[in-house]
Design an enzyme around this catalytic site. Structure first.
Site, mmCIF file in Angstrom:
data_model
loop_
_atom_site.group_PDB
_atom_site.id
_atom_site.type_symbol
_atom_site.label_atom_id
_atom_site.label_comp_id
_atom_site.label_asym_id
_atom_site.label_seq_id
_atom_site.Cartn_x
_atom_site.Cartn_y
_atom_site.Cartn_z
ATOM 1 N N HIS A 97 0.846 -1.184 0.000
ATOM 2 C CA HIS A 97 0.000 0.000 0.000
ATOM 3 C C HIS A 97 0.889 1.244 0.000
ATOM 4 C CE1 HIS A 97 0.907 -0.586 4.237
ATOM 5 N NE2 HIS A 97 0.388 0.580 4.561
ATOM 6 N N HIS A 118 1.140 3.961 2.019
ATOM 7 C CA HIS A 118 1.554 4.725 3.186
ATOM 8 C C HIS A 118 3.072 4.920 3.139
ATOM 9 C CE1 HIS A 118 -2.188 4.090 5.948
ATOM 10 N NE2 HIS A 118 -2.249 5.218 5.267
ATOM 11 N N ASP A 136 5.552 4.788 5.178
ATOM 12 C CA ASP A 136 6.516 3.854 5.775
ATOM 13 C C ASP A 136 6.681 2.586 4.950
ATOM 14 O OD1 ASP A 136 3.848 3.249 6.574
ATOM 15 O OD2 ASP A 136 4.547 2.068 8.270
ATOM 16 N N HIS A 137 5.982 2.518 3.815
ATOM 17 C CA HIS A 137 6.110 1.371 2.914
ATOM 18 C C HIS A 137 6.623 1.755 1.527
ATOM 19 C CE1 HIS A 137 3.930 -1.605 5.525
ATOM 20 N NE2 HIS A 137 3.565 -0.458 6.083
ATOM 21 N N HIS A 161 -7.282 -2.430 5.752
ATOM 22 C CA HIS A 161 -6.512 -1.352 6.362
ATOM 23 C C HIS A 161 -7.311 -0.060 6.165
ATOM 24 C CE1 HIS A 161 -3.083 0.447 8.114
ATOM 25 N NE2 HIS A 161 -2.547 0.956 7.013
ATOM 26 N N ASP A 180 -0.277 -4.114 5.861
ATOM 27 C CA ASP A 180 -0.952 -3.666 7.072
ATOM 28 C C ASP A 180 -2.424 -4.067 7.015
ATOM 29 O OD1 ASP A 180 1.472 -2.539 7.532
ATOM 30 O OD2 ASP A 180 0.765 -0.475 7.698
ATOM 31 N N HIS A 219 6.476 -5.319 11.641
ATOM 32 C CA HIS A 219 5.737 -4.057 11.753
ATOM 33 C C HIS A 219 5.426 -3.776 13.224
ATOM 34 C CE1 HIS A 219 2.700 -0.942 10.604
ATOM 35 N NE2 HIS A 219 3.449 -0.851 9.509
#
Length: 312
Positions: free
Chosen positions: A63, A65, A67-68, A140, A211, A269
């Site tokens: 996805h 976000h 942090d990915h 998510h 996530d 995570h």
């Protein structure tokens, strides 16, 4: 097959954990490495491993976000500087392409290799002679996918006595038979690989989830997998809070593995709220539900040895 964790933290980097990125090393199988997510600083993490960026030819994004995905522009640029010329394919939600193209355009970055973008939908997203990768939507706060990587059955062992009895001379024809190819002898006789091979050996299945809060899709993707990678952003005392943020607890991750009848679970995570001394408790809680539970640290390397998952 080896699985190396380049980042195991949630949300933002901490002193102990970088943000998410996982390298699936398929060097023995097909000579390449697949990356799952690419959080900020991934290229720095790679420098502390034996991974060569040009060996990475596929990146699967769960996805968008930060942090990915925030590590993508830097990694792609470094791969070019390091002499990468082979094509790279990036799989993920549709916005991944626009994020990368904008970052490269605005920074005037030129790459020495082509990038192919695949907008992921549910179903089979990749298949070749050796592997098939399935994707399914998780639950998510934004669109997020989990991936199931299945290695296709491997040819059985060559039964040398049978091959010799059929007149196959030692040498290159043995290799062809081992690969499952029929061969033709000098006198025109066709020897079928199935006649001189033992039963096919099942390949491995690895499930890598993005996530997600606890959901049935995770269980479906993890069904009877040899290894499941599941987030554990929260612990069992904060189940409702976890769900409200679209995340899962350690015990929920263990429940997914148990219901899926998977063989092994690796939790990742991990929230920065959990200090080093808290991690053992996270594992112990999860193991009460699913005994074969591990937790990933940055740079941890997992592989199967003699049928058992081992953390190096």
């Amino acid at each position: 097959m080896q699985l190396q964790f380049l980042g195991t933290g949630a949300g933002m980097p901490s002193k102990e954990r970088n943000v998410t990125s996982i390298a699936l090393k398929l060097l023995d199988e097909i000579g390449s490495i697949w990356l799952f997510d690419c959080g900020e600083g991934t290229q720095h993490q790679i420098l502390r491993t034996a991974i060569r960026p040009r060996r990475i030819d596929k990146i699967f994004i769960t996805h968008v976000h930060g942090d990915h995905i925030f590590g993508l522009p830097g990694f792609l640029s470094s791969r070019s500087f390091l002499g990468g010329e082979s094509p790279l394919t990036i799989y993920g939600p549709a916005h991944v392409r626009s994020f990368i193209e904008t970052a490269l355009q605005m920074s005037n970055t030129h790459l020495t290799y082509p990038i192919h973008f695949i907008d992921v939908q549910e179903g089979i997203v990749y298949e070749d002679a050796h592997f098939v990768v399935h994707a399914k939507k998780l639950q998510h706060v934004i669109e997020c996918f989990g991936y199931r990587i299945e290695q296709k059955d491997l040819p059985g062992q060559l039964l040398v006595d049978k091959a010799q009895a059929l007149g196959v001379p030692r040498g290159p024809l043995y290799k062809e038979l081992k690969l499952g190819h029929n061969v033709t002898l000098e006198d025109g006789t066709i020897v079928k690989a199935n006649d001189v091979l033992s039963a096919p050996k099942p390949g491995f299945t690895v499930t890598i989830l993005g996530d997600t809060k606890y959901c049935d899709a995770s269980i479906i993707l993890a069904k009877e997998a040899d290894l499941v990678v599941h987030e554990a952003t929260f612990d069992a005392s904060t189940t409702n809070l976890a769900a409200s943020y679209g995340h899962a607890t350690n015990v929920e991750a263990a429940t997914v593995a148990k219901k899926a009848k998977a063989k092994n679970l690796i939790m990742t995570h991990i929230s920065a709220r959990f200090l080093k001394q808290d991690v053992e408790k996270l594992v112990n809680e999860a193991q009460t539900v699913f005994p074969n539970t591990f937790v990933a640290d940055d740079f941890a390397l997992f592989e199967f040895k003699n049928g058992q998952l081992v953390k190096d």
